[in-house]
Design a protein around this motif. Structure first.
Motif, PDB file in Angstrom:
ATOM      1  N   GLU A 125       0.835  -1.198   0.000  1.00 48.53           N
ATOM      2  CA  GLU A 125       0.000   0.000   0.000  1.00 48.53           C
ATOM      3  C   GLU A 125       0.875   1.255   0.000  1.00 48.53           C
ATOM      4  O   GLU A 125       0.651   2.190  -0.765  1.00 48.53           O
ATOM      5  N   PHE A 155      -2.154   6.899 -11.409  1.00 49.55           N
ATOM      6  CA  PHE A 155      -3.039   7.993 -11.858  1.00 49.55           C
ATOM      7  C   PHE A 155      -3.854   8.456 -10.667  1.00 49.55           C
ATOM      8  O   PHE A 155      -3.935   7.757  -9.650  1.00 49.55           O
ATOM      9  N   GLN A 156      -4.427   9.599 -10.751  1.00 44.82           N
ATOM     10  CA  GLN A 156      -5.156  10.148  -9.607  1.00 44.82           C
ATOM     11  C   GLN A 156      -6.671  10.059  -9.862  1.00 44.82           C
ATOM     12  O   GLN A 156      -7.234  10.932 -10.520  1.00 44.82           O
ATOM     13  N   PRO A 157      -7.284   9.002  -9.350  1.00 44.30           N
ATOM     14  CA  PRO A 157      -8.740   8.922  -9.523  1.00 44.30           C
ATOM     15  C   PRO A 157      -9.447   9.837  -8.520  1.00 44.30           C
ATOM     16  O   PRO A 157      -8.797  10.450  -7.685  1.00 44.30           O
ATOM     17  N   ASP A 158     -10.751   9.917  -8.633  1.00 42.66           N
ATOM     18  CA  ASP A 158     -11.525  10.757  -7.728  1.00 42.66           C
ATOM     19  C   ASP A 158     -12.344   9.851  -6.800  1.00 42.66           C
ATOM     20  O   ASP A 158     -13.419   9.386  -7.169  1.00 42.66           O
ATOM     21  N   PRO A 159     -11.790   9.596  -5.600  1.00 43.56           N
ATOM     22  CA  PRO A 159     -12.496   8.662  -4.701  1.00 43.56           C
ATOM     23  C   PRO A 159     -13.890   9.148  -4.321  1.00 43.56           C
ATOM     24  O   PRO A 159     -14.798   8.347  -4.160  1.00 43.56           O
ATOM     25  N   ALA A 160     -14.059  10.467  -4.165  1.00 44.75           N
ATOM     26  CA  ALA A 160     -15.350  11.004  -3.749  1.00 44.75           C
ATOM     27  C   ALA A 160     -16.425  10.648  -4.774  1.00 44.75           C
ATOM     28  O   ALA A 160     -17.506  10.172  -4.423  1.00 44.75           O
ATOM     29  N   ALA A 207     -16.249   8.305  -7.007  1.00 43.95           N
ATOM     30  CA  ALA A 207     -16.404   6.855  -7.068  1.00 43.95           C
ATOM     31  C   ALA A 207     -17.290   6.352  -5.930  1.00 43.95           C
ATOM     32  O   ALA A 207     -18.141   5.488  -6.125  1.00 43.95           O
ATOM     33  N   LEU A 208     -17.093   6.953  -4.745  1.00 46.76           N
ATOM     34  CA  LEU A 208     -17.890   6.523  -3.582  1.00 46.76           C
ATOM     35  C   LEU A 208     -19.362   6.840  -3.802  1.00 46.76           C
ATOM     36  O   LEU A 208     -20.231   6.016  -3.512  1.00 46.76           O
ATOM     37  N   VAL A 244     -20.695   4.242  -6.119  1.00 46.37           N
ATOM     38  CA  VAL A 244     -20.875   2.941  -5.472  1.00 46.37           C
ATOM     39  C   VAL A 244     -22.100   2.969  -4.565  1.00 46.37           C
ATOM     40  O   VAL A 244     -22.896   2.025  -4.527  1.00 46.37           O
ATOM     41  N   LYS A 245     -22.251   4.073  -3.839  1.00 40.79           N
ATOM     42  CA  LYS A 245     -23.393   4.165  -2.912  1.00 40.79           C
ATOM     43  C   LYS A 245     -24.712   4.204  -3.672  1.00 40.79           C
ATOM     44  O   LYS A 245     -25.712   3.616  -3.233  1.00 40.79           O
ATOM     45  N   LYS A 270     -25.247   2.803  -6.468  1.00 35.65           N
ATOM     46  CA  LYS A 270     -25.461   1.442  -6.944  1.00 35.65           C
ATOM     47  C   LYS A 270     -26.008   0.560  -5.825  1.00 35.65           C
ATOM     48  O   LYS A 270     -26.901  -0.245  -6.023  1.00 35.65           O
ATOM     49  N   LEU A 271     -25.438   0.749  -4.638  1.00 35.41           N
ATOM     50  CA  LEU A 271     -25.899  -0.016  -3.477  1.00 35.41           C
ATOM     51  C   LEU A 271     -27.357   0.282  -3.186  1.00 35.41           C
ATOM     52  O   LEU A 271     -28.143  -0.615  -2.909  1.00 35.41           O
ATOM     53  N   GLU A 330     -29.560  -1.374  -5.605  1.00 38.51           N
ATOM     54  CA  GLU A 330     -29.677  -2.813  -5.405  1.00 38.51           C
ATOM     55  C   GLU A 330     -30.424  -3.150  -4.133  1.00 38.51           C
ATOM     56  O   GLU A 330     -31.008  -4.215  -4.019  1.00 38.51           O
TER      57      GLU A 330
END
Lengths: 231, 346
Positions: free
Chosen positions: B59, B68-73, B75-76, B79-80, B82-83, B86
């Motif tokens: 890590e 590369f620098q993704p955008d976690p915010a 992405a979160l 994902v949320k 999508k959750l 579902e």
């Protein structure tokens, strides 16, 4: 203050207000606030591995009091390094992000924080690696591998030779991509890593569309050959 | 023996043969390690405790060598979302995969069912409308009707009583055979009507009477009270008095005659499992036996058939009665499947 910024960005301003309010509230929240601050200062320390251990410990403790918050922290902390790791295998920014997101999705759905025996870190890295391998098999060998259960994942991929194998796999891929002729590599990365269309690449590099296609198929052929031989 | 292997431990533990530093592992991650260093890493990983450290360093190394620098915010949030998508169906459980049936089909089926049911009801309306009491050969039953009247039904007889509203709106019963009625008088003086097999009708208020009714003949004997009798022949209804016997013949003509007490008793004898004959020809007796016990009796020779019987005979079953008669009239009984043949002795 890098990490704190993350939290604020993620959860919007109301969370920020919450954080401010929390300071005078229950012990639990007080504790988590302190830990947050500790984790912050930890980043500045020389011994970064200690910070990492602390962070893992801190996230775990948050999971015990507030699962959703713990999940948010986990996501923000590991998303970037996991994407970085995944892209070494798949060489596509988009695919890498999808894979990492899928891993987090599964983590939530399975409530993995309850039953995993390893650290969250090890679990996440192993899951990402496993998904990357599945993806590569699907892309280059037309094999559809079954999803591994958590227990197989842990028991199999914790083995030293497996770990080394995974390391060697991404290192091999790096070498293949690195070894591509400059123009070829450029086209490959533009298409795959940046997700640009053939036409966009052709326009940018002022070559024909056909040439772009030829570059891509050559690069993929190299990868297929290299991956197919050993896996 | 390898100790818990933090980097510090490695520096302290000089006994360890390969000195594995974080920097070696980092160069290994970068693919810059020599084959010997790789071998060291493999060895080092054999201690399960080092695996966690391996991931910690991985890590750390990834963080130092971000691709590369993704955008976690972002992405979160994705994902949320999508959750949530579902989880939504999980919260409101989807109806089990029942076959969807269109409204039209439901109506169609309902109509079909209704049609079938009404057809069945029409077909079996007798069953639906009437409760039927039936006695087998040689059997007698006594029962009470809903209005309190009692009926003693003789063998091989049928009484149909309406299921609905009996004693309230109607007191009609339908008789084929022989029965003794003891009709209860109602407060509203409701008529009790007996429809006989030959379509003659007995109308009563409250009384006791015995009815014998088969298609060929009806006879009513009144013990108590008052009874009106009518026939489809259209005669004026005739009123009977206690001790009267009314006979309706095939022509529909009603004949009423006063009976002596003895004769009166004869008509009720069957209620005590006896049969009373008074100058009754044997062929008549044979018919009676057939009616009551279901045994067909054939008489060989006109002479024998024409002889008459008189007296009170026990009549629990056909055998008993016939054996007594055979003794009295000197004939032999021959049995052949549910048939009895009376042969005169010469």
């Amino acid at each position: 203050m890098l990490f704190l910024n993350f939290v604020i960005v993620l959860n919007g301003t109301h969370k920020f207000v919450e954080l401010k309010k929390m300071q005078n509230k229950t012990l639990d929240q007080d504790y988590s606030n302190k830990s947050l601050m500790q984790a912050e200062s930890g980043l500045d320390r020389e011994e970064a591995s200690d910070t990492a251990i602390d962070k893992e410990f801190f996230i775990r403790s948050v999971f015990q009091t507030d699962v959703e918050k713990g999940y948010d922290l986990l996501f923000c902390h590991y998303y970037t390094p996991l994407c970085s790791h995944a892209v070494r295998y798949v060489y596509s920014r988009e695919v890498a992000e999808d894979i990492v997101s899928e891993v987090f999705l599964a983590f939530w759905k399975k409530a993995a924080h309850i039953h995993i025996t390893t650290s969250f870190r090890a679990y996440l890295f192993m899951s990402v690696r496993n998904k990357c391998l599945t993806y590569l098999r699907w892309e280059f060998k037309n094999e559809i591998a079954e999803e591994l259960s958590d227990t197989t994942l842990v028991s199999m991929h914790m083995q030293p030779d497996k770990l080394v194998e995974f390391d060697e796999l991404y290192q091999r891929i790096v070498k293949i991509v690195d070894g591509l002729p400059p123009q070829n590599q450029k086209v490959f990365l533009m298409s795959r890593f940046n997700g640009m269309s053939y036409q966009q690449i052709a326009d940018k590099l002022q070559i024909s569309r056909k040439a772009v296609e030829a570059h891509i198929s050559k690069a993929l052929g190299e990868l297929r050959r290299a991956l197919g031989s050993n896996h | 023996m390898q100790g818990p292997c933090g980097p510090e431990t490695y520096y302290q533990n000089k006994k360890m043969k390969p000195e594995l530093t974080k920097y070696i592992v980092f160069s290994y991650f970068s693919g810059d390690a020599t084959p010997l260093q790789k071998e060291m890493v493999l060895k080092w990983l054999e201690d399960a405790r080092n695996v966690e450290l391996y991931f910690t360093w991985l890590e750390e190394w990834e963080k130092m060598h971000i691709q590369f620098q993704p955008d976690p915010a972002k992405a979160l949030t994705k994902v949320k979302a999508k959750l949530r998508d579902e989880e939504q169906p999980a919260l409101t459980p989807e109806p089990l995969p029942v076959r969807r049936i269109s409204r039209k089909m439901v109506l169609l089926w309902a109509a079909a069912c209704l049609f079938l049911m009404s057809f069945a009801a029409f077909w079996q309306r007798e069953l639906l409308i009437y409760r039927t009491y039936h006695t087998a050969f040689g059997e007698q039953t006594r029962f009470r009707l809903a209005d309190g009247s009692t009926v003693l039904l003789n063998a091989n007889s049928t009484l149909k009583v309406p299921r609905w509203g009996f004693g309230k709106s109607t007191r009609h019963v339908f008789l084929d055979g022989e029965a003794e009625f003891s009709v209860q008088h109602t407060h509203d003086h409701q008529y009790f009507k007996v429809h006989n097999a030959d379509r003659s009708l007995i109308t009563v208020l409250g009384t006791e009477f015995v009815v014998y009714t088969r298609a060929r003949k009806t006879s009513v004997v009144l013990n108590k009270g008052k009874v009106e009798i009518s026939s489809p022949a259209g005669d004026q209804p005739l009123t009977m008095l206690p001790g009267d016997r009314a006979t309706v013949g095939t022509s529909g003509r009603i004949v009423i005659e006063k009976l002596s007490d003895e004769k009166l008793a004869e008509h009720s004898a069957w209620t005590e499992h006896r049969l009373v004959f008074d100058d009754t020809p044997l062929y008549e007796v044979a018919r009676r036996i057939h009616e009551l016990f279901g045994v067909e009796v054939k008489i060989n020779g006109r002479e024998l058939a024409a002889r008459t019987a008189t007296g009170s005979f026990p009549a629990k079953n056909a055998d008993e009665l016939l054996s007594i008669l055979s003794y009295m009239y000197d004939f032999e009984i021959k049995k052949a499947d549910n048939k009895v043949i009376l042969i005169p002795n010469r």
